[in-house]
Design an enzyme around this catalytic site. Structure first.
Site, PDB file in Angstrom:
ATOM      1  N   LYS A  71     -45.933  17.466 -12.298  1.00  0.00           N
ATOM      2  CA  LYS A  71     -45.838  17.252 -13.756  1.00  0.00           C
ATOM      3  C   LYS A  71     -46.781  18.192 -14.510  1.00  0.00           C
ATOM      4  CE  LYS A  71     -47.212  12.927 -13.731  1.00  0.00           C
ATOM      5  NZ  LYS A  71     -47.411  12.606 -12.317  1.00  0.00           N
ATOM      6  N   ARG A 116     -54.627  19.907  -2.949  1.00  0.00           N
ATOM      7  CA  ARG A 116     -54.795  20.644  -4.209  1.00  0.00           C
ATOM      8  C   ARG A 116     -56.267  20.750  -4.619  1.00  0.00           C
ATOM      9  NH1 ARG A 116     -51.527  16.775  -8.514  1.00  0.00           N
ATOM     10  NH2 ARG A 116     -52.996  15.041  -8.528  1.00  0.00           N
ATOM     11  N   ARG A 142     -46.193   5.674 -19.073  1.00  0.00           N
ATOM     12  CA  ARG A 142     -46.244   5.341 -17.651  1.00  0.00           C
ATOM     13  C   ARG A 142     -45.967   3.859 -17.417  1.00  0.00           C
ATOM     14  NH1 ARG A 142     -49.902   9.733 -15.633  1.00  0.00           N
ATOM     15  NH2 ARG A 142     -50.357   9.437 -13.445  1.00  0.00           N
ATOM     16  N   ARG A 182     -52.069   4.946  -6.091  1.00  0.00           N
ATOM     17  CA  ARG A 182     -51.391   5.553  -7.249  1.00  0.00           C
ATOM     18  C   ARG A 182     -49.882   5.554  -7.049  1.00  0.00           C
ATOM     19  NH1 ARG A 182     -54.717  10.832  -7.172  1.00  0.00           N
ATOM     20  NH2 ARG A 182     -53.204  11.668  -8.626  1.00  0.00           N
ATOM     21  N   ARG A 228     -59.939  16.729  -7.204  1.00  0.00           N
ATOM     22  CA  ARG A 228     -60.150  15.640  -8.170  1.00  0.00           C
ATOM     23  C   ARG A 228     -60.724  14.428  -7.442  1.00  0.00           C
ATOM     24  NH1 ARG A 228     -54.568  15.045 -11.447  1.00  0.00           N
ATOM     25  NH2 ARG A 228     -54.944  12.860 -10.987  1.00  0.00           N
TER      26      ARG A 228
HETATM   27  P1  AMP Z   1     -52.600  12.224 -13.812  1.00  0.00           P
HETATM   28  O1  AMP Z   1     -53.482  13.385 -14.121  1.00  0.00           O
HETATM   29  O2  AMP Z   1     -51.358  12.192 -14.623  1.00  0.00           O
HETATM   30  O3  AMP Z   1     -52.353  12.100 -12.335  1.00  0.00           O
HETATM   31  O4  AMP Z   1     -53.428  10.912 -14.239  1.00  0.00           O
HETATM   32  C1  AMP Z   1     -54.652  10.585 -13.619  1.00  0.00           C
HETATM   33  C2  AMP Z   1     -54.987   9.120 -13.868  1.00  0.00           C
HETATM   34  O5  AMP Z   1     -55.183   8.910 -15.284  1.00  0.00           O
HETATM   35  C3  AMP Z   1     -53.917   8.122 -13.466  1.00  0.00           C
HETATM   36  O6  AMP Z   1     -53.950   7.796 -12.074  1.00  0.00           O
HETATM   37  C4  AMP Z   1     -54.300   6.934 -14.347  1.00  0.00           C
HETATM   38  O7  AMP Z   1     -55.432   6.253 -13.825  1.00  0.00           O
HETATM   39  C5  AMP Z   1     -54.718   7.615 -15.652  1.00  0.00           C
HETATM   40  N1  AMP Z   1     -53.545   7.801 -16.553  1.00  0.00           N
HETATM   41  C6  AMP Z   1     -52.901   8.954 -16.862  1.00  0.00           C
HETATM   42  N2  AMP Z   1     -51.887   8.747 -17.700  1.00  0.00           N
HETATM   43  C7  AMP Z   1     -51.867   7.410 -17.932  1.00  0.00           C
HETATM   44  C8  AMP Z   1     -51.024   6.555 -18.702  1.00  0.00           C
HETATM   45  N3  AMP Z   1     -49.977   7.034 -19.402  1.00  0.00           N
HETATM   46  N4  AMP Z   1     -51.314   5.231 -18.709  1.00  0.00           N
HETATM   47  C9  AMP Z   1     -52.355   4.733 -18.037  1.00  0.00           C
HETATM   48  N5  AMP Z   1     -53.190   5.472 -17.268  1.00  0.00           N
HETATM   49  C10 AMP Z   1     -52.940   6.796 -17.202  1.00  0.00           C
END
Ligand code: AMP
Length: 212
Positions: free
Chosen positions: A9, A123, A84, A167, A156
């Site tokens: 994404k 990554r 999400r 996740r 990360r």
């Molecule tokens: P990502 O970088 O998209 O993998 O997001 C990293 C983390 O941020 C996720 O595992 C969630 O803990 C939090 N997060 C990101 N987007 C959302 C969302 N739309 N709603 C709730 N938590 C989010």
């Protein structure tokens, strides 16, 4: 831009936003930025994100809407990793309807679970310039050093085996139901996200009717 963790994404969101000259709004990036600042909120965010849990809907929605209201979003924007949950999707719909706007497309990146876990564990990111690498499929020229700015690369904090599985579970339970929600509106483009980055970008371009 929707898909399981590690589906690409962020990578595709950045490429498409750059090609269309519109902002790339990643909730994950917004939260990582907030976590890096010493505020009472950052500790709360770290505790949730590093366990693979979602940030509460109300805080997430508020952060996204604040970003969308900036003037650079007038000509459109790419949302990455948001919404999400079904509740986020419903609140977003109501928010956009009030502004006489709507989502044009939902790009769904389809990738098998084995691939996403491998990608996540391999990554590496540059905290300084945002460069991203994969130590097996897209390694930096010098081990652990960013090709673009020469700073060190790191994984990360939430990219470890235990958190990744949590996740994925959260994705299956909270986020997957959104596919049906948006399919009923006829705006979903399903893309095979396990092809090369270039091929996936091309597919996304076709779906958006744009030459990317
Ligand atoms: P990502 O970088 O998209 O993998 O997001 C990293 C983390 O941020 C996720 O595992 C969630 O803990 C939090 N997060 C990101 N987007 C959302 C969302 N739309 N709603 C709730 N938590 C989010």
């Amino acid at each position: 831009m929707m898909g399981p963790p590690g589906s690409g994404k962020g990578t595709q969101g950045k490429i498409v936003a750059e090609a269309l000259k519109i902002p790339h709004i990643s909730t994950g990036d917004i939260f990582r930025q907030a976590m890096s600042e010493a505020t009472p909120q950052s500790e709360e965010l770290k505790a949730l994100i590093n366990k693979g849990q979602l940030v509460p809907d109300s805080l997430t929605n508020a952060m996204v809407f604040k970003r969308i209201e900036r003037s650079d979003c007038i000509g459109g924007y790419i949302l990455d990793g948001y919404p999400r949950t079904l509740s986020q999707a419903e609140v977003l719909d109501a928010y956009l309807a009030e502004k006489h706007q709507n989502l044009d497309y939902v790009v769904m990146l389809d990738v098998p679970e084995e691939t996403t876990v491998d990608r996540i564990l391999n990554r590496r990111f540059c905290k300084s310039c945002g460069g991203s690498f994969n130590i097996t499929t897209n390694p930096p020229k010098i081990e652990n050093i960013c090709d673009y700015c020469g700073e060190s690369l790191s994984a990360r904090d939430d990219d470890n085996e235990e958190t990744v599985l949590d996740r994925i579970k959260v994705y299956e339970k909270e986020t997957k139901p959104l596919i049906e929600f948006y399919e009923s509106k006829g705006i979903v483009c399903s893309i095979a996200g396990d092809n090369s980055v270039k091929e996936a970008t091309k597919e996304i371009g076709k779906c958006l009717g744009r030459d990317i």
